[in-house]
Design a protein around this motif. Structure first.
Motif, PDB file in Angstrom:
ATOM      1  N   VAL A   1       0.854  -1.194   0.000  1.00 60.08           N
ATOM      2  CA  VAL A   1       0.000   0.000   0.000  1.00 60.08           C
ATOM      3  C   VAL A   1       0.888   1.242   0.000  1.00 60.08           C
ATOM      4  CG1 VAL A   1      -1.695   1.330   1.339  1.00 60.08           C
ATOM      5  CG2 VAL A   1      -1.980  -1.133   1.077  1.00 60.08           C
ATOM      6  N   ALA A   2       1.954   1.205   0.781  1.00 64.24           N
ATOM      7  CA  ALA A   2       2.901   2.332   0.831  1.00 64.24           C
ATOM      8  C   ALA A   2       3.634   2.495  -0.495  1.00 64.24           C
ATOM      9  CB  ALA A   2       3.889   2.138   1.977  1.00 64.24           C
ATOM     10  N   VAL A   3       3.904   1.394  -1.181  1.00 64.59           N
ATOM     11  CA  VAL A   3       4.588   1.455  -2.479  1.00 64.59           C
ATOM     12  C   VAL A   3       3.800   2.320  -3.449  1.00 64.59           C
ATOM     13  CG1 VAL A   3       5.213   0.103  -4.537  1.00 64.59           C
ATOM     14  CG2 VAL A   3       5.840  -0.724  -2.249  1.00 64.59           C
ATOM     15  N   GLU A   4       2.491   2.141  -3.494  1.00 68.45           N
ATOM     16  CA  GLU A   4       1.639   2.936  -4.390  1.00 68.45           C
ATOM     17  C   GLU A   4       1.819   4.431  -4.114  1.00 68.45           C
ATOM     18  OE1 GLU A   4      -0.301   1.953  -6.910  1.00 68.45           O
ATOM     19  OE2 GLU A   4       0.055  -0.189  -6.593  1.00 68.45           O
ATOM     20  N   HIS A   5       1.830   4.802  -2.845  1.00 65.92           N
ATOM     21  CA  HIS A   5       1.999   6.209  -2.476  1.00 65.92           C
ATOM     22  C   HIS A   5       3.392   6.719  -2.837  1.00 65.92           C
ATOM     23  CE1 HIS A   5      -1.806   6.912  -0.363  1.00 65.92           C
ATOM     24  NE2 HIS A   5      -1.725   5.635  -0.033  1.00 65.92           N
ATOM     25  N   ALA A   6       4.406   5.903  -2.592  1.00 66.32           N
ATOM     26  CA  ALA A   6       5.784   6.309  -2.895  1.00 66.32           C
ATOM     27  C   ALA A   6       5.975   6.504  -4.394  1.00 66.32           C
ATOM     28  CB  ALA A   6       6.760   5.266  -2.364  1.00 66.32           C
ATOM     29  N   VAL A   7       5.411   5.609  -5.188  1.00 67.46           N
ATOM     30  CA  VAL A   7       5.526   5.727  -6.643  1.00 67.46           C
ATOM     31  C   VAL A   7       4.800   6.974  -7.131  1.00 67.46           C
ATOM     32  CG1 VAL A   7       4.834   4.679  -8.850  1.00 67.46           C
ATOM     33  CG2 VAL A   7       5.921   3.273  -7.073  1.00 67.46           C
ATOM     34  N   ASP A   8       3.614   7.233  -6.607  1.00 68.05           N
ATOM     35  CA  ASP A   8       2.871   8.444  -6.988  1.00 68.05           C
ATOM     36  C   ASP A   8       3.672   9.699  -6.651  1.00 68.05           C
ATOM     37  OD1 ASP A   8       0.733   7.037  -8.017  1.00 68.05           O
ATOM     38  OD2 ASP A   8      -0.540   7.313  -6.257  1.00 68.05           O
ATOM     39  N   LEU A   9       4.249   9.722  -5.480  1.00 63.93           N
ATOM     40  CA  LEU A   9       5.056  10.870  -5.052  1.00 63.93           C
ATOM     41  C   LEU A   9       6.286  11.041  -5.955  1.00 63.93           C
ATOM     42  CD1 LEU A   9       4.768  12.901  -2.706  1.00 63.93           C
ATOM     43  CD2 LEU A   9       6.256  11.416  -1.362  1.00 63.93           C
ATOM     44  N   ALA A  10       6.956   9.935  -6.249  1.00 62.38           N
ATOM     45  CA  ALA A  10       8.143   9.986  -7.112  1.00 62.38           C
ATOM     46  C   ALA A  10       7.779  10.460  -8.520  1.00 62.38           C
ATOM     47  CB  ALA A  10       8.818   8.622  -7.164  1.00 62.38           C
ATOM     48  N   ALA A  11       6.659   9.994  -9.031  1.00 64.49           N
ATOM     49  CA  ALA A  11       6.215  10.409 -10.370  1.00 64.49           C
ATOM     50  C   ALA A  11       5.894  11.897 -10.389  1.00 64.49           C
ATOM     51  CB  ALA A  11       5.006   9.585 -10.804  1.00 64.49           C
ATOM     52  N   LYS A  12       5.247  12.363  -9.349  1.00 66.95           N
ATOM     53  CA  LYS A  12       4.863  13.781  -9.280  1.00 66.95           C
ATOM     54  C   LYS A  12       6.084  14.699  -9.264  1.00 66.95           C
ATOM     55  CE  LYS A  12       2.315  17.173  -6.630  1.00 66.95           C
ATOM     56  NZ  LYS A  12       1.334  17.445  -5.614  1.00 66.95           N
ATOM     57  N   TYR A  13       7.118  14.309  -8.526  1.00 71.18           N
ATOM     58  CA  TYR A  13       8.280  15.168  -8.345  1.00 71.18           C
ATOM     59  C   TYR A  13       9.471  14.780  -9.226  1.00 71.18           C
ATOM     60  CZ  TYR A  13       5.927  17.403  -4.498  1.00 71.18           C
ATOM     61  OH  TYR A  13       5.030  18.120  -3.740  1.00 71.18           O
ATOM     62  N   GLY A  14       9.328  13.739 -10.035  1.00 72.19           N
ATOM     63  CA  GLY A  14      10.451  13.309 -10.864  1.00 72.19           C
ATOM     64  C   GLY A  14      11.605  12.787 -10.028  1.00 72.19           C
ATOM     65  N   ALA A  15      11.288  12.168  -8.893  1.00 69.31           N
ATOM     66  CA  ALA A  15      12.301  11.695  -7.947  1.00 69.31           C
ATOM     67  C   ALA A  15      12.722  10.263  -8.237  1.00 69.31           C
ATOM     68  CB  ALA A  15      11.752  11.778  -6.522  1.00 69.31           C
ATOM     69  N   GLN A  16      13.930   9.938  -7.788  1.00 68.28           N
ATOM     70  CA  GLN A  16      14.387   8.557  -7.837  1.00 68.28           C
ATOM     71  C   GLN A  16      13.841   7.844  -6.607  1.00 68.28           C
ATOM     72  OE1 GLN A  16      18.588   7.598  -7.357  1.00 68.28           O
ATOM     73  NE2 GLN A  16      18.308   5.847  -8.708  1.00 68.28           N
ATOM     74  N   LEU A  17      13.364   6.627  -6.823  1.00 67.75           N
ATOM     75  CA  LEU A  17      12.838   5.819  -5.745  1.00 67.75           C
ATOM     76  C   LEU A  17      13.907   4.818  -5.323  1.00 67.75           C
ATOM     77  CD1 LEU A  17      10.092   5.678  -4.329  1.00 67.75           C
ATOM     78  CD2 LEU A  17       9.389   3.983  -6.010  1.00 67.75           C
ATOM     79  N   HIS A  18      14.079   4.660  -4.019  1.00 70.22           N
ATOM     80  CA  HIS A  18      15.014   3.682  -3.468  1.00 70.22           C
ATOM     81  C   HIS A  18      14.187   2.600  -2.787  1.00 70.22           C
ATOM     82  CE1 HIS A  18      18.724   6.236  -3.708  1.00 70.22           C
ATOM     83  NE2 HIS A  18      17.779   7.153  -3.847  1.00 70.22           N
ATOM     84  N   ALA A  19      14.214   1.387  -3.330  1.00 70.67           N
ATOM     85  CA  ALA A  19      13.499   0.253  -2.737  1.00 70.67           C
ATOM     86  C   ALA A  19      14.480  -0.510  -1.859  1.00 70.67           C
ATOM     87  CB  ALA A  19      12.950  -0.655  -3.826  1.00 70.67           C
ATOM     88  N   LEU A  20      14.203  -0.552  -0.565  1.00 68.42           N
ATOM     89  CA  LEU A  20      15.116  -1.171   0.397  1.00 68.42           C
ATOM     90  C   LEU A  20      14.436  -2.337   1.106  1.00 68.42           C
ATOM     91  CD1 LEU A  20      17.783  -1.151   2.067  1.00 68.42           C
ATOM     92  CD2 LEU A  20      16.635   0.474   3.619  1.00 68.42           C
ATOM     93  N   TYR A  21      15.063  -3.485   1.035  1.00 65.77           N
ATOM     94  CA  TYR A  21      14.618  -4.657   1.779  1.00 65.77           C
ATOM     95  C   TYR A  21      15.679  -4.946   2.828  1.00 65.77           C
ATOM     96  CZ  TYR A  21      13.031  -9.334   2.963  1.00 65.77           C
ATOM     97  OH  TYR A  21      12.569 -10.435   3.644  1.00 65.77           O
TER      98      TYR A  21
END
Length: 152
Positions: free
Chosen positions: A17-37
């Motif tokens: 659920v958080a991934v969806e929000h993070a991707v939306d935020l990254a798309a809006k701001y043109g940001a790089q997303l860091h996926a950390l496990y």
């Protein structure tokens, strides 16, 4: 405003659920997303010998391929969701205590915001189970965007 967004994930429904929000935020701001496990070394070390724990800590999962597969599935979900929105993702797997690794990674990689899911537990359940999200909130000065899984 945001250039680097961290999405710690364990592959759970809450994290997704958080991934969806993070991707939306990254798309809006043109940001790089860091996926950390983060492989929780305390959780996996129970019953293992010192040599096995040392190998896992160094990122060598050896015969414990299920750990590597779980990590790849979790970060892979971020990558596939981000691809739908043309968002760049850096995948990372680390070993340690989750809240410490998340906070350290965010500091070391100039992350502007951390997006995390929360189960919304309270009272005794939270006290007994702990909360990685709460511990991250207390461990870093970087803003943390908390997504309650009950409020998709």
């Amino acid at each position: 405003m945001y250039e680097h967004i961290l999405i710690p994930t364990d592959g759970s429904d809450t994290a997704n659920v958080a991934v969806e929000h993070a991707v939306d935020l990254a798309a809006k701001y043109g940001a790089q997303l860091h996926a950390l496990y983060v492989v929780d070394i305390d959780a996996v070390s129970f019953g293992l010998g010192t040599e096995q724990v040392d190998r896992i800590t160094q990122g060598n999962f050896g015969e414990m391929t299920e750990l590597q597969e779980k990590a790849e599935r979790a970060t892979g979900t971020v990558v596939s969701t981000a691809a739908e929105h043309d968002v760049d993702v850096h995948e990372e797997v680390r070993v340690g205590t989750p809240h410490k690794v998340i906070a350290d990674y965010a500091e070391d990689n100039e992350v502007d915001v951390i997006v995390m899911g929360s189960h919304g537990r309270s009272g005794v359940r939270r006290a007994l189970l702990g909360s990685v999200t709460e511990r991250v909130l207390r461990s870093t000065h970087i803003p943390v965007f908390v997504v309650d899984e009950r409020r998709e």
